[in-house]
Design an enzyme around this catalytic site. Sequence first.
Site, PDB file in Angstrom:
ATOM      1  N   ASN A   9       0.905  -1.171   0.018  1.00 43.75           N
ATOM      2  CA  ASN A   9       0.011   0.038  -0.081  1.00 43.75           C
ATOM      3  C   ASN A   9       0.937   1.178   0.089  1.00 43.75           C
ATOM      4  O   ASN A   9       1.475   1.467   1.040  1.00 43.75           O
ATOM      5  CB  ASN A   9      -0.881  -0.034   1.334  1.00 43.75           C
ATOM      6  N   LYS A  11       0.074   4.464  -0.077  1.00 44.24           N
ATOM      7  CA  LYS A  11      -0.752   5.555   0.381  1.00 44.24           C
ATOM      8  C   LYS A  11      -0.367   6.685  -0.551  1.00 44.24           C
ATOM      9  O   LYS A  11      -0.267   6.555  -1.672  1.00 44.24           O
ATOM     10  CB  LYS A  11      -0.139   5.688   1.813  1.00 44.24           C
ATOM     11  N   HIS A  94      -9.130   0.638   5.031  1.00 39.13           N
ATOM     12  CA  HIS A  94      -7.694   0.872   5.762  1.00 39.13           C
ATOM     13  C   HIS A  94      -7.976   1.694   6.985  1.00 39.13           C
ATOM     14  O   HIS A  94      -8.780   2.656   6.994  1.00 39.13           O
ATOM     15  CB  HIS A  94      -6.818   1.488   4.895  1.00 39.13           C
ATOM     16  N   GLU A  96      -6.392   4.291   8.169  1.00 39.56           N
ATOM     17  CA  GLU A  96      -6.421   5.530   7.951  1.00 39.56           C
ATOM     18  C   GLU A  96      -7.491   6.263   7.106  1.00 39.56           C
ATOM     19  O   GLU A  96      -7.814   7.304   7.743  1.00 39.56           O
ATOM     20  CB  GLU A  96      -4.923   5.821   7.080  1.00 39.56           C
ATOM     21  N   GLU A 166      -4.983  -5.713  10.670  1.00 40.71           N
ATOM     22  CA  GLU A 166      -3.925  -4.501  10.862  1.00 40.71           C
ATOM     23  C   GLU A 166      -4.145  -3.997  12.253  1.00 40.71           C
ATOM     24  O   GLU A 166      -4.966  -2.959  12.293  1.00 40.71           O
ATOM     25  CB  GLU A 166      -3.901  -3.734   9.748  1.00 40.71           C
ATOM     26  N   GLY A 172       2.930   1.833  10.820  1.00 44.39           N
ATOM     27  CA  GLY A 172       3.601   2.656  10.760  1.00 44.39           C
ATOM     28  C   GLY A 172       4.583   3.371  12.022  1.00 44.39           C
ATOM     29  O   GLY A 172       5.203   4.105  12.193  1.00 44.39           O
ATOM     30  N   SER A 212       3.975  -2.694  10.282  1.00 40.17           N
ATOM     31  CA  SER A 212       5.372  -2.906  10.416  1.00 40.17           C
ATOM     32  C   SER A 212       6.097  -3.931  10.089  1.00 40.17           C
ATOM     33  O   SER A 212       7.018  -4.490  10.538  1.00 40.17           O
ATOM     34  CB  SER A 212       5.682  -2.058  11.829  1.00 40.17           C
TER      35      SER A 212
HETATM   36  C1  PEP Z   1      -0.412   0.003   6.284  1.00 44.33           C
HETATM   37  O1  PEP Z   1      -0.613   0.914   6.231  1.00 44.33           O
HETATM   38  O2  PEP Z   1      -1.312  -0.926   5.823  1.00 44.33           O
HETATM   39  C2  PEP Z   1       0.935  -0.663   7.149  1.00 44.33           C
HETATM   40  C3  PEP Z   1       0.694  -2.062   7.082  1.00 44.33           C
HETATM   41  O3  PEP Z   1       1.749   0.258   7.044  1.00 44.33           O
HETATM   42  P1  PEP Z   1       3.107  -0.149   7.970  1.00 44.33           P
HETATM   43  O4  PEP Z   1       3.755  -1.619   6.973  1.00 44.33           O
HETATM   44  O5  PEP Z   1       4.084   0.960   7.461  1.00 44.33           O
HETATM   45  O6  PEP Z   1       2.855  -0.342   9.189  1.00 44.33           O
END
Ligand code: PEP
Length: 250
Positions: A9, A11, A94, A96, A166, A172, A212
């Site tokens: 992703n 973003k 997601h 966000e 997630e 992040g 992450s």
């Molecule tokens: C995400 O935004 O779906 C995500 C998993 O981000 P990150 O890998 O940066 O934690």
Amino acid sequence: MRKKIVAGNWKMNKTASETKGLIDALKNQLNPSDVEVMIAPTFVNLHAAVQQTNDSHIEVIAQNMHQAESGAYTGEISAAMLKDIGVETVIIGHSERRAYFGETDAILAEKTKAALDNGLRVVFCFGEELADRQSEKHFELVASQLKNALFTLPSSAWNNIVLAYEPVWAIGTGETASPEQAQEMHAFIRTTLAAAYDDALAQEVSILYGGSVKPANAEEIFGKADVDGGLIGGAALNADDFNAIVTANK
Ligand code: PEP
């Protein structure tokens, strides 16, 4: 059918020329394997990215879509628009989108239905916040997110749904759920699916972990029985890291 998947992703990152450069690097590095590889560039670069990946096994997917078929929704993108440029899969829910754009379970139910009705596959994201885990409400919260957004769908819809667990506290932040925490939740998700539908369906749904994931931890997380792959944010923006993560999904 349950598949191994690694999805990146991107973003709100990468201009058109940067998108082209990263796709070139990925095409050079990624070897075809039984892992499905998806990348989600931003809307304005989707069409070019679809065309650039036509001769590869990389699937270009969208980060979001609107639930309406068309109309007066300034700034939004419909399922039909995505289909028309060759996009077959869309990320819905997601964290966000939930946190910054007010997307509720009810809206996400509408988005998922609209995507499926238009022949798109859905990568559906969900997961608890830190406070939910600290108060030991994380299983309850995850079950309610799934129930509210997805469990009115018929069994047949699940051929076109990939789940992405997630935990918000791991996105992040550099803080990853331990492989044991990921496995525990993924097993719970399968049990929840089996209770809502049946065990055969639950065994067939691919469940990704996101939060992450990096080259250093991917293999251990993907090695867990109920983890079928990952949704990757930050590490998907670097071809070497993303390639290493795809390779780790054995
Ligand atoms: C995400 O935004 O779906 C995500 C998993 O981000 P990150 O890998 O940066 O934690």
